[in-house]
Design a protein around this motif. Structure first.
Motif, mmCIF file in Angstrom:
data_model
loop_
_atom_site.group_PDB
_atom_site.id
_atom_site.type_symbol
_atom_site.label_atom_id
_atom_site.label_comp_id
_atom_site.label_asym_id
_atom_site.label_seq_id
_atom_site.Cartn_x
_atom_site.Cartn_y
_atom_site.Cartn_z
ATOM 1 N N ASP A 109 4.140 -0.470 -3.018
ATOM 2 C CA ASP A 109 2.854 -1.083 -2.803
ATOM 3 C C ASP A 109 2.791 -2.731 -2.618
ATOM 4 O OD1 ASP A 109 1.748 1.417 -3.113
ATOM 5 O OD2 ASP A 109 1.120 1.017 -5.194
ATOM 6 N N ILE A 110 3.816 -3.080 -3.637
ATOM 7 C CA ILE A 110 4.058 -4.671 -3.395
ATOM 8 C C ILE A 110 4.269 -5.226 -2.009
ATOM 9 C CG2 ILE A 110 5.303 -6.745 -4.511
ATOM 10 C CD1 ILE A 110 5.416 -4.788 -7.240
ATOM 11 N N MET A 111 5.360 -4.408 -1.560
ATOM 12 C CA MET A 111 5.956 -4.685 -0.281
ATOM 13 C C MET A 111 4.790 -4.632 0.630
ATOM 14 S SD MET A 111 8.989 -5.684 -0.460
ATOM 15 C CE MET A 111 10.023 -5.937 -2.030
ATOM 16 N N ASP A 112 3.836 -3.823 0.614
ATOM 17 C CA ASP A 112 2.907 -3.531 1.652
ATOM 18 C C ASP A 112 1.731 -4.645 1.399
ATOM 19 O OD1 ASP A 112 3.881 -1.192 2.667
ATOM 20 O OD2 ASP A 112 2.483 0.281 1.433
ATOM 21 N N TYR A 113 1.616 -5.080 -0.021
ATOM 22 C CA TYR A 113 0.713 -6.070 -0.093
ATOM 23 C C TYR A 113 1.111 -7.491 0.642
ATOM 24 C CZ TYR A 113 -1.558 -3.466 -3.976
ATOM 25 O OH TYR A 113 -2.299 -2.406 -4.698
ATOM 26 N N MET A 114 2.410 -7.599 0.573
ATOM 27 C CA MET A 114 3.097 -8.857 1.240
ATOM 28 C C MET A 114 2.668 -8.667 2.849
ATOM 29 S SD MET A 114 6.369 -9.961 -0.585
ATOM 30 C CE MET A 114 7.369 -8.608 -1.344
#
Length: 129
Positions: A109-114
């Protein structure tokens, strides 16, 4: 503009702890978030960030969530998009996300947010806290 201080609760539907402080520009969301009515909880937070960005040029945002549901993730993205907009308009935006290294879903999720926002997010394992 009023600061936002919400103490997380675990009584019925778990809501996170929120501390948004205008004077320092430090904002934190921590704990767990899996309530049913996420819009009632998160919409005011998104609006706060949007209003803050109109009159301030620096913000430090910290996420320390150990768990959140899919509905919450959409609102976290909305907050991150507002932070990216602030950055695009010349503001200084710092985002740190504390995470559990073996939580593959959250890390994804965090990678997708970036990728989705273009924001740089500093990843910090909880054990480094």
């Amino acid at each position: 503009m009023e600061d936002i201080h919400i103490t997380g609760n675990k009584d019925c539907y778990i809501q996170p702890t929120v501390d948004f402080v205008e004077q320092s520009g430090v904002c934190e969301i921590s704990g767990e978030s899996f309530m049913e009515e996420t819009s009632n909880f998160y919409q005011p937070l998104v609006e706060w960030v949007k209003e803050y960005a109109k009159t301030h040029d620096k913000i430090v945002f910290v996420f320390s969530l150990t768990y959140y549901n899919t509905s919450t993730s959409k609102w976290l993205l909305a907050i991150l998009k507002e932070l990216r907009e602030m950055e695009k308009n010349g503001g200084s935006v710092s985002v740190t996300w504390y995470y559990t290294p073996d939580d593959v879903d959250m890390n994804d999720d965090i990678m997708d947010y970036m990728v989705d926002t273009g924001l740089k997010i500093k990843l910090t394992p909880f054990e480094d806290v």
